[in-house]
Design an enzyme around this catalytic site. Structure first.
Site, PDB file in Angstrom:
ATOM      1  CE  LYS A 240       5.007  -4.714  -4.875  1.00  0.00           C
ATOM      2  NZ  LYS A 240       3.569  -4.654  -4.746  1.00  0.00           N
ATOM      3  NE  ARG A 241       9.091   2.979  -7.954  1.00  0.00           N
ATOM      4  CZ  ARG A 241       9.621   3.244  -7.130  1.00  0.00           C
ATOM      5  NH1 ARG A 241      10.790   4.035  -7.266  1.00  0.00           N
ATOM      6  NH2 ARG A 241       9.207   3.155  -5.873  1.00  0.00           N
TER       7      ARG A 241
END
Ligand code: GLU
Length: 469
Positions: A240-241
């Site tokens: 997600k990052r």
């Protein structure tokens, strides 16, 4: 097949993630293909992590993708009483029981069991205690029959399941009175008459637990279809990052919903070697038998390619409408539609992969002034370019009908008059003069789109610039 009912059951604990959007699309496509219904259920029982903002992102994202649902949105948190009622009925029927073992006790027994070289599942200490509601703090466990058969046929992964003895008597209600996830999902799916559970492969291991609950309730489980994991380039896990994986992100980068649906539907599903699928085709062609088991690679180059395909194919009015907010963001102000912009958009759709790129390339046309890219200005707006620019300015002033052909005639004349200068040698300085940079569509088309007045103003400004030092 009885009337198909599918559901999308996101947890509103973050943005609408690529994987969730793909799950939603698969459920939508399957329901539409079979003339069934799609139910939206917001699984917001994690009170700490669920937010209204995230719930709104789900609605916005689905609406943008064109994934419409027929029933809901329902909130799982509003079904708490129903979950408790079902658990109570299981206790009353002897299919579940109260358990008073504390966390610390369980941990100690687990440690000892593992130390003795055995596998740990709940040892059944409270199973036959017949504890009543007044027994103090307690959880509720499902009584797992020793001979329970928890196998199931997954529509994607095939034969699946787990030994009941590996699961044991699992907790279905926490000591705070809330149902556990698996119980809540099963009860909701039953109450909503779900016929097909299509969800991410990360839920495949939960399914035997859920089958046990269906069996305890004397209910027939739905068809399960677990769709493959989505991985990044080179098969790496998506982060997600690191990876821009939210639908909101794609949208603000200037991807079109049609391209996004097309890209998502191919993440784990195919139809021969076809790559382009309109939403209508997705509805018409999608079925579970062509969903693959192997992980799907989210290839962003393909996404960009698809996006350009849809940019090219879009009716001009629609494209302008889609581009406008990006242009306004680019120039930080209101932008009016103009014939020049319409013309430019037709040129730019051949050379932009996203609406953001297109807006960047159209900026020169809608902004009042322009800024020269320092490198381009240094290279092309040199003192020796000045006479050419002066002659062009003079020639263009006299053009009556501002057309590509008329502009080209002037360029041709000036070029010949300056020792047969290569066209590039005069086009590049003009390009920098009118757009600020060294890249744009064909120079005659660019000037035609920009209009006579602003072309002359900008060439005049460039002439001043070339003599600035
Ligand atoms: N709420 C779960 C999730 O967001 C989905 C549960 C399910 O589809 O059964 O991962």
């Amino acid at each position: 097949m009885s009337a198909v009912r599918t559901r999308f059951a996101p947890s509103p604990t973050g943005f609408l993630h690529l994987g969730s959007a793909r799950t939603a699309l698969f459920n939508w496509a399957f329901a539409r293909h079979h003339g069934g219904r799609l139910i939206l259920r917001i699984e917001d029982t994690d009170r700490l992590r669920s937010t209204q903002e995230s719930e709104n992102a789900i609605y916005d994202g689905l609406e943008w993708l064109g994934v419409d649902w027929d029933e809901g949105p329902f909130r799982q948190s509003e079904c708490g009483d129903r979950h408790r009622e079902v658990i109570d009925s299981l206790i009353a029927r002897g299919r579940a029981y109260r358990c008073r073992c504390t966390q610390a006790e369980l941990e100690e027994r687990k440690r000892n069991t593992i130390a003795a070289g055995r596998k740990w599942t709940y040892d059944g200490r409270c199973r036959d205690e017949d504890l009543g509601p007044g027994c103090g703090p307690h959880t509720v466990r499902l009584r797992m029959p020793e001979d329970a058969d928890l196998s199931f046929h997954d529509a994607v992964f095939g034969e699946s399941g787990q030994e009941a003895s590996e699961i044991g008597d699992m907790i279905i209600r926490r000591s705070d009175g809330d149902a556990l996830f698996n119980l809540a999902v099963v009860v909701d799916d039953l109450d909503m008459g779900i016929t097909h559970v299509i969800r991410g492969a990360d839920h495949h291991p939960n399914t035997p637990f859920q089958i046990a609950i269906y069996q305890a309730l004397g209910a027939t489980p739905p068809v399960f279809a677990h769709v493959p994991l989505i991985v990044g380039a080179g098969g790496k896990k998506l982060s997600k990052r690191r990876d821009p994986v939210s639908i909101q992100n794609f949208r603000s980068e200037g991807f079109l919903p049609e391209a996004t649906c097309n890209w998502l539907i191919r993440l784990g599903w195919s139809h021969g070697d076809q790559e382009i699928f309109s939403r209508q085709e997705i509805r018409r062609l999608f079925d579970l038998d062509a969903v693959h088991r192997s992980s799907a690679q989210a290839d962003t180059a393909k996404y960009a390619w698809l996006n350009q395909h849809y940019l090219k194919a879009m009716p001009r009015e629609e494209l302008l409408h889609a581009l406008l907010p990006f242009l306004e963001r680019e120039v930080d102000g209101k932008v009016e539609l103009s014939p020049g912009l319409e013309r430019l958009v037709d040129l730019l759709r051949e050379r932009s992969k996203t609406l953001v790129e297109m807006a960047q390339q159209a900026r020169f046309l809608v902004s009042e002034g322009i800024h020269y890219d320092p490198k381009a200005a240094k290279k092309y707006l040199k003192p020796e370019t000045r006479p050419v620019l002066v002659d062009l300015h003079a020639g263009l002033t006299h053009v009556e009908e501002w057309s590509e052909a008329a502009i080209e005639t002037v360029f041709e004349r000036v070029r010949t008059a300056h020792d047969d200068l290569g066209m590039g040698k005069i086009a590049q300085p003009v390009r920098v003069a009118v757009t600020g940079g060294a890249v744009s569509p064909g120079i005659f088309e660019t000037l035609a789109a920009l209009g006579k007045e602003r072309t002359l103003q900008r060439i005049a400004a460039a002439i001043v610039f070339t003599g600035a030092d």
